[in-house]
Design a protein around this motif. Structure first.
Motif, PDB file in Angstrom:
ATOM      1  N   PHE A  77     -13.564 -20.630  95.016  1.00  0.00           N
ATOM      2  CA  PHE A  77     -12.587 -20.484  96.097  1.00  0.00           C
ATOM      3  C   PHE A  77     -11.191 -20.168  95.574  1.00  0.00           C
ATOM      4  N   LEU A  78     -10.894 -20.553  94.340  1.00  0.00           N
ATOM      5  CA  LEU A  78      -9.623 -20.143  93.744  1.00  0.00           C
ATOM      6  C   LEU A  78      -9.572 -18.634  93.535  1.00  0.00           C
ATOM      7  N   VAL A  79     -10.719 -18.002  93.433  1.00  0.00           N
ATOM      8  CA  VAL A  79     -10.795 -16.541  93.314  1.00  0.00           C
ATOM      9  C   VAL A  79     -10.817 -15.895  94.706  1.00  0.00           C
TER      10      VAL A  79
ATOM     11  N   ILE B 110      -8.135 -25.978 105.420  1.00  0.00           N
ATOM     12  CA  ILE B 110      -6.960 -25.298 105.981  1.00  0.00           C
ATOM     13  C   ILE B 110      -7.017 -23.793 105.705  1.00  0.00           C
ATOM     14  N   PRO B 111      -7.089 -23.332 104.451  1.00  0.00           N
ATOM     15  CA  PRO B 111      -7.160 -21.883 104.246  1.00  0.00           C
ATOM     16  C   PRO B 111      -8.493 -21.283 104.667  1.00  0.00           C
TER      17      PRO B 111
ATOM     18  N   ALA C 206     -20.817 -28.845  89.674  1.00  0.00           N
ATOM     19  CA  ALA C 206     -20.958 -28.171  90.961  1.00  0.00           C
ATOM     20  C   ALA C 206     -19.619 -28.118  91.692  1.00  0.00           C
ATOM     21  N   ARG C 207     -18.899 -29.218  91.690  1.00  0.00           N
ATOM     22  CA  ARG C 207     -17.603 -29.260  92.372  1.00  0.00           C
ATOM     23  C   ARG C 207     -16.616 -28.321  91.697  1.00  0.00           C
ATOM     24  N   ASP C 208     -16.571 -28.353  90.373  1.00  0.00           N
ATOM     25  CA  ASP C 208     -15.623 -27.510  89.651  1.00  0.00           C
ATOM     26  C   ASP C 208     -15.930 -26.023  89.826  1.00  0.00           C
ATOM     27  N   LEU C 209     -17.191 -25.663  89.816  1.00  0.00           N
ATOM     28  CA  LEU C 209     -17.558 -24.260  90.013  1.00  0.00           C
ATOM     29  C   LEU C 209     -17.224 -23.797  91.430  1.00  0.00           C
ATOM     30  N   THR C 210     -17.434 -24.658  92.409  1.00  0.00           N
ATOM     31  CA  THR C 210     -17.096 -24.314  93.797  1.00  0.00           C
ATOM     32  C   THR C 210     -15.595 -24.144  93.960  1.00  0.00           C
TER      33      THR C 210
ATOM     34  N   VAL D 104      -7.190 -26.678  95.507  1.00  0.00           N
ATOM     35  CA  VAL D 104      -7.215 -27.619  94.385  1.00  0.00           C
ATOM     36  C   VAL D 104      -7.355 -29.052  94.891  1.00  0.00           C
ATOM     37  N   PHE D 105      -6.604 -29.398  95.944  1.00  0.00           N
ATOM     38  CA  PHE D 105      -6.753 -30.707  96.569  1.00  0.00           C
ATOM     39  C   PHE D 105      -7.862 -30.564  97.603  1.00  0.00           C
ATOM     40  N   VAL D 106      -9.064 -30.891  97.205  1.00  0.00           N
ATOM     41  CA  VAL D 106     -10.289 -30.548  97.936  1.00  0.00           C
ATOM     42  C   VAL D 106     -10.260 -30.975  99.400  1.00  0.00           C
ATOM     43  N   PHE D 107      -9.642 -32.106  99.725  1.00  0.00           N
ATOM     44  CA  PHE D 107      -9.656 -32.578 101.106  1.00  0.00           C
ATOM     45  C   PHE D 107      -8.858 -31.679 102.040  1.00  0.00           C
TER      46      PHE D 107
END
Length: 112
Positions: free
Chosen positions: A57-59, A94-95, A49-53, A87-90
């Motif tokens: 967002f990378l897209v 910001i974006p 789930a985390r990796d897919l999310t 990539v650094f989830v915490f």
């Protein structure tokens, strides 16, 4: 104000800019929640789930960068910095907060 792509509309009142930006951010958060739920149900790995999310967002973030910064003001490090924030989830907020604010206010477009 006139640009090469046309005339920019007058700025909205501050309360409208804040409300639109907040709605945009809530929509992005909703996409993240739905992607997380989808990833939890479909991907059978421990961090699915985390990796897919993160992938989602990378897209999405490059599309937001392309909309937030006009071609003349867009730099290579805009893409890199916002992608690293995802990539650094915490640092992901910001974006997901700042880019909608730039899009709604049109600050970068007005400065170009």
């Amino acid at each position: 104000m006139s640009t090469s792509t046309g005339t920019l509309p007058a700025r909205r009142p501050l309360w409208q800019e804040v409300a639109l930006s907040a709605a945009f951010t809530v929509g992005l958060a909703g996409v993240g929640v739905l992607t997380s739920i989808l990833g939890d149900r479909t991907v059978q790995t421990e961090n699915g789930a985390r990796d897919l999310t993160i992938f989602c967002f990378l897209v999405i973030v490059p599309l937001l960068v392309a909309r937030a910064y006009p071609p003349g003001r867009r730099r290579w490090w805009h893409w890199l910095a916002y992608e690293l924030c995802i990539v650094f989830v915490f640092t992901a907020p910001i974006p997901l907060v700042y880019l909608p604010w730039l899009i709604v206010t049109g600050k970068s477009r007005r400065a170009a």
